[in-house]
Design a protein around this motif. Structure first.
Motif, PDB file in Angstrom:
ATOM      1  N   GLU A 127       0.837  -1.214   0.000  1.00 45.42           N
ATOM      2  CA  GLU A 127       0.000   0.000   0.000  1.00 45.42           C
ATOM      3  C   GLU A 127       0.868   1.258   0.000  1.00 45.42           C
ATOM      4  OE1 GLU A 127      -3.057   0.538  -0.368  1.00 45.42           O
ATOM      5  OE2 GLU A 127      -4.295  -1.115   0.362  1.00 45.42           O
ATOM      6  N   VAL A 130       2.235   1.851  -3.421  1.00 46.14           N
ATOM      7  CA  VAL A 130       1.218   2.396  -4.329  1.00 46.14           C
ATOM      8  C   VAL A 130       1.111   3.903  -4.137  1.00 46.14           C
ATOM      9  CG1 VAL A 130      -1.221   2.422  -4.928  1.00 46.14           C
ATOM     10  CG2 VAL A 130      -0.087   0.248  -4.470  1.00 46.14           C
ATOM     11  N   THR A 131       1.065   4.333  -2.896  1.00 53.77           N
ATOM     12  CA  THR A 131       0.986   5.775  -2.612  1.00 53.77           C
ATOM     13  C   THR A 131       2.204   6.508  -3.156  1.00 53.77           C
ATOM     14  OG1 THR A 131      -0.295   5.345  -0.599  1.00 53.77           O
ATOM     15  CG2 THR A 131       0.801   7.488  -0.770  1.00 53.77           C
ATOM     16  N   HIS A 188      -3.438  -0.714  -9.074  1.00 49.87           N
ATOM     17  CA  HIS A 188      -2.508  -1.391  -8.170  1.00 49.87           C
ATOM     18  C   HIS A 188      -3.173  -1.707  -6.828  1.00 49.87           C
ATOM     19  CE1 HIS A 188       0.541  -0.101 -11.072  1.00 49.87           C
ATOM     20  NE2 HIS A 188       1.360  -0.947 -10.502  1.00 49.87           N
ATOM     21  N   ARG A 189      -4.059  -0.827  -6.382  1.00 56.23           N
ATOM     22  CA  ARG A 189      -4.762  -1.092  -5.121  1.00 56.23           C
ATOM     23  C   ARG A 189      -5.707  -2.285  -5.257  1.00 56.23           C
ATOM     24  NH1 ARG A 189      -4.683   4.864  -4.531  1.00 56.23           N
ATOM     25  NH2 ARG A 189      -3.195   5.295  -2.841  1.00 56.23           N
ATOM     26  N   VAL A 192      -3.669  -5.306  -4.497  1.00 56.37           N
ATOM     27  CA  VAL A 192      -3.456  -5.462  -3.055  1.00 56.37           C
ATOM     28  C   VAL A 192      -4.730  -5.975  -2.383  1.00 56.37           C
ATOM     29  CG1 VAL A 192      -2.827  -4.293  -0.912  1.00 56.37           C
ATOM     30  CG2 VAL A 192      -1.718  -3.633  -3.056  1.00 56.37           C
ATOM     31  N   SER A 193      -5.875  -5.442  -2.783  1.00 59.22           N
ATOM     32  CA  SER A 193      -7.148  -5.868  -2.206  1.00 59.22           C
ATOM     33  C   SER A 193      -7.406  -7.348  -2.452  1.00 59.22           C
ATOM     34  CB  SER A 193      -8.291  -5.026  -2.794  1.00 59.22           C
ATOM     35  OG  SER A 193      -9.538  -5.448  -2.290  1.00 59.22           O
TER      36      SER A 193
END
Length: 243
Positions: A127, A130-131, A188-189, A192-193
């Motif tokens: 995460e 990604v940020t 991309h999130r 991760v999810s």
């Protein structure tokens, strides 16, 4: 020693490494020893060692000696970039092929990663990367490396890094990208999810969505290139590049 005298000197040095079962990081025989073992001149041995250094097979540490290298695939980046850029008229297609191979690898692997449990610490690190992608291109590379770090397959990590580096070295051939930062981060999130939910199908779908953006950009570049009129013989001869 069973080194073939007819083999190229580089090959004979590689055979010597295998014959002696020298692990990465192990000191190589000295230059005089290689000259005697291989029956070669000093200059020939030095040229062969430099060639092997370029491939990562040996590591020259000035002041310390020559050691067996890690033979990282990163050494192939320059060759792949050259392959793409030297394909006159076929560069965009070469980029397409490069991206297609990486997509096949990552889409296949991400489902396996999602089947296992991804630790909370790793999810948090993903995460954070990604940020960071909003302002740091290197965060994207680190994200994909971290995805597969737990696979226990070092070759996979090197291949993904190789294809990532090569693509970003030749990406400019596709023209200026549209600013779609937020959508890219959202994609991309989704990956991760899917890992958090341990959902292999969702993970594969999210990875395909991620690569769809790249494939669409390649398709646009192909269309634009096809629409450009071919230069006439006279125009080519008069252009500065023809001189």
């Amino acid at each position: 020693m069973r080194i073939r005298p007819s083999a190229a000197l580089e090959e004979r040095i590689i055979e010597l490494i295998h014959e002696r079962d020298l692990a990465p990081g192990t000191a190589m025989p000295t230059e005089p020893q290689l000259m005697e073992l291989l029956g070669a001149s000093r200059n020939s041995v030095r040229e062969a060692i430099r060639a092997l250094q370029a491939l990562g097979i040996v590591d020259i540490r000035h002041g310390y000696g020559t050691f067996v290298g890690q033979a990282s695939l990163n050494a192939l980046t320059a060759s792949l970039v050259f392959r793409v850029r030297s394909r006159a008229g076929q560069r965009i297609r070469a980029i397409h092929d490069l991206v297609e191979i990486r997509e096949l690898i990552e889409t296949g692997l991400i489902g396996d990663v999602a089947k296992g449990r991804t630790s909370d610490a790793r999810l948090a690190a993903l995460e954070a990367l990604v940020t960071a992608m909003a302002h740091d291109l290197g965060a994207d590379r680190a994200f994909h490396a971290l995805l597969y770090e737990g696979c226990g397959n070092e070759l996979v990590l090197q291949l993904i890094g190789l294809f990532w580096d090569t693509y970003h070295d030749v990406e400019h051939i596709l023209g200026e990208p549209a600013d779609r930062t937020e959508e890219i981060l959202a994609n991309h999130r989704l990956i991760v999810s899917a890992l958090r939910d341990r959902d292999p199908d969702a993970a594969r779908d999210a990875m395909r969505l991620h690569f769809r953006d790249v494939r669409n950009r390649i398709a646009r570049a192909e269309s634009e290139a096809a629409a450009e009129p071919a230069p006439t013989v006279g125009a080519a001869a008069d252009s500065p590049e023809a001189s």
